[in-house]
Write a protein that holds these residues in place. Structure first.
Motif, PDB file in Angstrom:
ATOM      1  N   GLN A  79       0.831  -1.205   0.000  1.00 48.65           N
ATOM      2  CA  GLN A  79       0.000   0.000   0.000  1.00 48.65           C
ATOM      3  C   GLN A  79       0.865   1.255   0.000  1.00 48.65           C
ATOM      4  O   GLN A  79       0.618   2.201  -0.746  1.00 48.65           O
ATOM      5  CB  GLN A  79      -0.919   0.008   1.228  1.00 48.65           C
ATOM      6  CG  GLN A  79      -1.822   1.224   1.276  1.00 48.65           C
ATOM      7  CD  GLN A  79      -2.613   1.298   2.571  1.00 48.65           C
ATOM      8  OE1 GLN A  79      -2.057   1.114   3.654  1.00 48.65           O
ATOM      9  NE2 GLN A  79      -3.906   1.562   2.445  1.00 48.65           N
ATOM     10  N   ALA A  80       1.910   1.219   0.837  1.00 52.58           N
ATOM     11  CA  ALA A  80       2.798   2.386   0.915  1.00 52.58           C
ATOM     12  C   ALA A  80       3.454   2.636  -0.433  1.00 52.58           C
ATOM     13  O   ALA A  80       3.538   3.778  -0.904  1.00 52.58           O
ATOM     14  CB  ALA A  80       3.850   2.158   1.996  1.00 52.58           C
ATOM     15  N   LEU A  83       0.903   4.057  -2.947  1.00 56.22           N
ATOM     16  CA  LEU A  83       0.582   5.439  -2.629  1.00 56.22           C
ATOM     17  C   LEU A  83       1.703   6.382  -3.038  1.00 56.22           C
ATOM     18  O   LEU A  83       1.481   7.406  -3.694  1.00 56.22           O
ATOM     19  CB  LEU A  83       0.352   5.497  -1.122  1.00 56.22           C
ATOM     20  CG  LEU A  83      -0.433   6.621  -0.519  1.00 56.22           C
ATOM     21  CD1 LEU A  83      -1.202   6.112   0.680  1.00 56.22           C
ATOM     22  CD2 LEU A  83       0.508   7.722  -0.107  1.00 56.22           C
ATOM     23  N   ILE A  84       2.917   6.019  -2.708  1.00 59.55           N
ATOM     24  CA  ILE A  84       4.036   6.918  -2.984  1.00 59.55           C
ATOM     25  C   ILE A  84       4.390   6.930  -4.466  1.00 59.55           C
ATOM     26  O   ILE A  84       4.564   7.991  -5.066  1.00 59.55           O
ATOM     27  CB  ILE A  84       5.267   6.518  -2.141  1.00 59.55           C
ATOM     28  CG1 ILE A  84       4.967   6.710  -0.658  1.00 59.55           C
ATOM     29  CG2 ILE A  84       6.485   7.335  -2.556  1.00 59.55           C
ATOM     30  CD1 ILE A  84       6.049   6.206   0.271  1.00 59.55           C
ATOM     31  N   GLY A  87       1.706   8.542  -6.465  1.00 57.91           N
ATOM     32  CA  GLY A  87       1.725   9.964  -6.135  1.00 57.91           C
ATOM     33  C   GLY A  87       2.855  10.700  -6.831  1.00 57.91           C
ATOM     34  O   GLY A  87       2.692  11.821  -7.318  1.00 57.91           O
ATOM     35  N   MET A  88       4.014  10.061  -6.891  1.00 57.51           N
ATOM     36  CA  MET A  88       5.153  10.684  -7.570  1.00 57.51           C
ATOM     37  C   MET A  88       4.840  10.933  -9.028  1.00 57.51           C
ATOM     38  O   MET A  88       5.074  12.022  -9.561  1.00 57.51           O
ATOM     39  CB  MET A  88       6.386   9.775  -7.460  1.00 57.51           C
ATOM     40  CG  MET A  88       7.128   9.909  -6.162  1.00 57.51           C
ATOM     41  SD  MET A  88       8.745   9.073  -6.182  1.00 57.51           S
ATOM     42  CE  MET A  88       8.597   7.982  -7.548  1.00 57.51           C
ATOM     43  N   PHE A 137      12.603  11.048 -10.335  1.00 55.39           N
ATOM     44  CA  PHE A 137      11.704  12.054  -9.759  1.00 55.39           C
ATOM     45  C   PHE A 137      12.505  13.143  -9.056  1.00 55.39           C
ATOM     46  O   PHE A 137      12.078  14.280  -8.966  1.00 55.39           O
ATOM     47  CB  PHE A 137      10.741  11.389  -8.785  1.00 55.39           C
ATOM     48  CG  PHE A 137       9.683  12.296  -8.255  1.00 55.39           C
ATOM     49  CD1 PHE A 137       8.714  12.830  -9.091  1.00 55.39           C
ATOM     50  CD2 PHE A 137       9.648  12.624  -6.903  1.00 55.39           C
ATOM     51  CE1 PHE A 137       7.725  13.677  -8.603  1.00 55.39           C
ATOM     52  CE2 PHE A 137       8.667  13.473  -6.407  1.00 55.39           C
ATOM     53  CZ  PHE A 137       7.708  13.997  -7.262  1.00 55.39           C
ATOM     54  N   LEU A 142      12.336  10.488  -0.927  1.00 54.80           N
ATOM     55  CA  LEU A 142      11.420   9.478  -1.451  1.00 54.80           C
ATOM     56  C   LEU A 142      12.183   8.315  -2.078  1.00 54.80           C
ATOM     57  O   LEU A 142      11.763   7.165  -1.980  1.00 54.80           O
ATOM     58  CB  LEU A 142      10.467  10.110  -2.475  1.00 54.80           C
ATOM     59  CG  LEU A 142       9.437  11.058  -1.871  1.00 54.80           C
ATOM     60  CD1 LEU A 142       8.590  11.713  -2.955  1.00 54.80           C
ATOM     61  CD2 LEU A 142       8.529  10.310  -0.889  1.00 54.80           C
TER      62      LEU A 142
ATOM     63  N   ALA B  80       7.670  15.550  -0.074  1.00 52.27           N
ATOM     64  CA  ALA B  80       7.405  14.176   0.336  1.00 52.27           C
ATOM     65  C   ALA B  80       6.199  14.115   1.261  1.00 52.27           C
ATOM     66  O   ALA B  80       5.327  13.255   1.125  1.00 52.27           O
ATOM     67  CB  ALA B  80       8.639  13.584   1.016  1.00 52.27           C
ATOM     68  N   LEU B  83       2.951  14.752  -0.707  1.00 53.73           N
ATOM     69  CA  LEU B  83       2.615  13.602  -1.533  1.00 53.73           C
ATOM     70  C   LEU B  83       2.034  12.467  -0.689  1.00 53.73           C
ATOM     71  O   LEU B  83       0.994  11.890  -1.026  1.00 53.73           O
ATOM     72  CB  LEU B  83       3.903  13.166  -2.221  1.00 53.73           C
ATOM     73  CG  LEU B  83       3.855  12.339  -3.466  1.00 53.73           C
ATOM     74  CD1 LEU B  83       5.029  12.711  -4.353  1.00 53.73           C
ATOM     75  CD2 LEU B  83       3.922  10.886  -3.082  1.00 53.73           C
ATOM     76  N   ILE B  84       2.685  12.169   0.409  1.00 50.91           N
ATOM     77  CA  ILE B  84       2.256  11.024   1.210  1.00 50.91           C
ATOM     78  C   ILE B  84       0.976  11.338   1.978  1.00 50.91           C
ATOM     79  O   ILE B  84       0.037  10.556   1.993  1.00 50.91           O
ATOM     80  CB  ILE B  84       3.379  10.600   2.178  1.00 50.91           C
ATOM     81  CG1 ILE B  84       4.575  10.085   1.382  1.00 50.91           C
ATOM     82  CG2 ILE B  84       2.872   9.538   3.131  1.00 50.91           C
ATOM     83  CD1 ILE B  84       5.789   9.781   2.223  1.00 50.91           C
ATOM     84  N   GLY B  87      -1.927  11.688  -0.332  1.00 50.55           N
ATOM     85  CA  GLY B  87      -2.204  10.358  -0.872  1.00 50.55           C
ATOM     86  C   GLY B  87      -2.946   9.491   0.131  1.00 50.55           C
ATOM     87  O   GLY B  87      -3.867   8.753  -0.224  1.00 50.55           O
ATOM     88  N   MET B  88      -2.550   9.579   1.394  1.00 52.91           N
ATOM     89  CA  MET B  88      -3.224   8.796   2.427  1.00 52.91           C
ATOM     90  C   MET B  88      -4.696   9.179   2.526  1.00 52.91           C
ATOM     91  O   MET B  88      -5.571   8.316   2.550  1.00 52.91           O
ATOM     92  CB  MET B  88      -2.556   9.034   3.785  1.00 52.91           C
ATOM     93  CG  MET B  88      -1.306   8.219   4.009  1.00 52.91           C
ATOM     94  SD  MET B  88      -0.749   8.239   5.727  1.00 52.91           S
ATOM     95  CE  MET B  88      -1.531   9.676   6.373  1.00 52.91           C
ATOM     96  N   ALA B  91      -6.698   7.991  -0.297  1.00 51.88           N
ATOM     97  CA  ALA B  91      -6.887   6.536  -0.338  1.00 51.88           C
ATOM     98  C   ALA B  91      -7.901   6.051   0.690  1.00 51.88           C
ATOM     99  O   ALA B  91      -8.282   4.881   0.688  1.00 51.88           O
ATOM    100  CB  ALA B  91      -5.546   5.837  -0.109  1.00 51.88           C
ATOM    101  N   ASN B 139      -1.386   2.495   8.632  1.00 52.38           N
ATOM    102  CA  ASN B 139      -0.231   1.868   7.977  1.00 52.38           C
ATOM    103  C   ASN B 139       1.032   2.220   8.761  1.00 52.38           C
ATOM    104  O   ASN B 139       1.518   3.344   8.702  1.00 52.38           O
ATOM    105  CB  ASN B 139      -0.116   2.362   6.534  1.00 52.38           C
ATOM    106  CG  ASN B 139       0.949   1.608   5.758  1.00 52.38           C
ATOM    107  OD1 ASN B 139       2.045   1.401   6.256  1.00 52.38           O
ATOM    108  ND2 ASN B 139       0.623   1.205   4.537  1.00 52.38           N
ATOM    109  N   PHE B 141       4.146   1.597   8.448  1.00 56.31           N
ATOM    110  CA  PHE B 141       5.308   2.060   7.693  1.00 56.31           C
ATOM    111  C   PHE B 141       5.168   3.533   7.371  1.00 56.31           C
ATOM    112  O   PHE B 141       6.097   4.320   7.573  1.00 56.31           O
ATOM    113  CB  PHE B 141       5.475   1.254   6.403  1.00 56.31           C
ATOM    114  CG  PHE B 141       5.697  -0.206   6.644  1.00 56.31           C
ATOM    115  CD1 PHE B 141       6.521  -0.637   7.669  1.00 56.31           C
ATOM    116  CD2 PHE B 141       5.076  -1.150   5.851  1.00 56.31           C
ATOM    117  CE1 PHE B 141       6.728  -1.982   7.905  1.00 56.31           C
ATOM    118  CE2 PHE B 141       5.276  -2.508   6.076  1.00 56.31           C
ATOM    119  CZ  PHE B 141       6.101  -2.919   7.096  1.00 56.31           C
ATOM    120  N   LEU B 142       3.997   3.912   6.890  1.00 65.39           N
ATOM    121  CA  LEU B 142       3.793   5.312   6.548  1.00 65.39           C
ATOM    122  C   LEU B 142       3.832   6.192   7.790  1.00 65.39           C
ATOM    123  O   LEU B 142       4.316   7.322   7.743  1.00 65.39           O
ATOM    124  CB  LEU B 142       2.458   5.482   5.806  1.00 65.39           C
ATOM    125  CG  LEU B 142       2.448   4.896   4.394  1.00 65.39           C
ATOM    126  CD1 LEU B 142       1.063   5.035   3.765  1.00 65.39           C
ATOM    127  CD2 LEU B 142       3.484   5.603   3.513  1.00 65.39           C
TER     128      LEU B 142
END
Lengths: 243, 243
Positions: A79-80, A83-84, A87-88, A137, A142, B80, B83-84, B87-88, B91, B139, B141-142
DNA sequence: CTGATCAATCTTGTATACAAGATTGGTACG
DNA sequence: CGTACCAATCTTGTATACAAGATTGATCAG
């Protein structure tokens, strides 16, 4: 050299991305120290850094091990990445011609490894595509984040591998670059999301992970007798495949 | 305890998020060792991990320092995060009622600190909002990634601070939660993107960063004579503000 | 023959010793 | 008075010693 822990750190990550280090592999301090010609101090420093990056974990007084992501962690890692990476691409508004050329060249390298049946370099290249994309990018944070996430999903692929469609992945990569070249960043982002989702869906995350699965399979009735001199060579390719 | 480096690690990150540790602050191994009652070994382990996370860096044989992001790095860190975090939110497809309640409570805490003029806890709370949001997303990790990125942008704010509109930030937070409660995730994502961009735009990233800026300002002709007993207390709030 | 206990061995956890570069303050020389 | 040099001191870089828990294999009782 003065940056031995950097070297150890990178070696481990590279080996994971190339599929040479399986999840759960034990990394003995003494062994690594001898390999790299340094004392345990430096090895421990490298391990500490890798643990902070979520690549290895330590079991008290038992040793360091390559992480074995649970099914939940596997989903979170994918998922991460979705998303990233999506998004990029969506945030792009221009890609220099030489970056496109570079990515195309990479996809062609994937193709060559694929045709030649080189599983090891294939695994490495398929994962590297995403890292190169992140690099293009131009956001170093990132890029680093995605390198670690890609290492994790590579491990996931080794653990939960069911079918790996390397050829399809490479096709996806090719189409993503084509969309980028055409300036269709939203399209590229959507395709990237689908691409990573496809890889995730190709795994067997529903199955409760059994720590003895590997051994159980090997010892199952009807399994062929082991006849090689190296029944569990740690150096050779471990068979995990990346996107 | 067996996890002293964890404790050191977390202390440093927390202190940064609270604005108590400025960019460029030197972290002497011996000093930290004494503070935490451990040997330098454990301190170094914590520093190694923090360096892997991009929070501190080491200058050979000179010591460990809290990172001082360049203008380029500052922009990358904000990008960053945009974007994250956007994006979260995009989502999301459902937010439990108790998570909404939790976030609302947090925003009200921000308000209280704001009204009371408590700069320290205000800084901490404004940054914490984003981390709580990431936590609500579920999440891990995020969440970890955003904690580190937020620490970095907090440092950026301390370095390039021009105007900090704490009240406006809190208003943004409030509106984001309202949109989430209403189920308008796309709207929340857009607002989040704008919110973070606003904070970034409020900084003075155009100015070439002068390492002597602080000292130069203090010693500028017409500056009031220093009369306090603690001209540079390291413990007190450093004045950097977060989103 | 099976299972439990225990000692030998191995591996990590932590501290400490010492080497080597960096900083600082003083001194001598121009 | 200013500058360059140098020694004393401080700080990190690396290795090593030793403690403590985990593993393993052997021995012995049932």
């Amino acid at each position: 050299m003065t940056l031995a822990y950097d070297s150890i750190e990178e070696s481990v990550v590279t080996a994971i991305l190339a599929g040479r280090l399986r999840p759960g592999t034990r990394l003995g301090e003494a062994k690594l120290a001898e390999i790299y010609g340094v004392s345990r101090t430096r090895v421990r420093e490298a391990m500490m850094r890798l643990e902070a990056r979520g690549i290895v974990h330590v079991s008290a007084r038992r040793g360091w091990f390559i992480v074995e992501p649970s099914a939940t962690e596997a989903r979170a890692a994918f998922q991460a990445r979705r998303l990233i990476e999506a998004g990029m691409l969506r945030a792009l508004d221009h890609v220099p011609a030489d970056a496109i050329a570079h990515l195309y060249a990479h996809v062609q390298e994937e193709r060559r490894a694929l045709d030649a049946g080189q599983v090891g370099s294939r695994t490495c290249l398929l994962g590297d595509f995403h890292i190169h994309l992140a690099h293009a990018f131009g956001n170093p944070f990132l890029t680093d984040i995605l390198r670690d996430l890609t290492a994790r999903t590579t491990l996931v692929s080794m653990l939960y591998q069911s079918d790996q469609h390397a050829a399809e992945s490479s096709d996806d990569h090719d189409r993503i670059v084509a969309l980028l070249a055409a300036g269709d960043f939203a399209g590229a982002a959507t395709l990237m999301d689908e691409h990573i989702r496809r890889v995730e869906d190709g795994l067997d995350l529903a199955v409760a992970r059994d720590p003895l699965a590997g051994l159980r399979e090997i010892l199952s009735p009807g399994a062929p007798a082991v006849s090689t001199a190296f029944p569990n060579a740690a150096i050779s390719n471990a068979g995990g495949e990346e996107t």
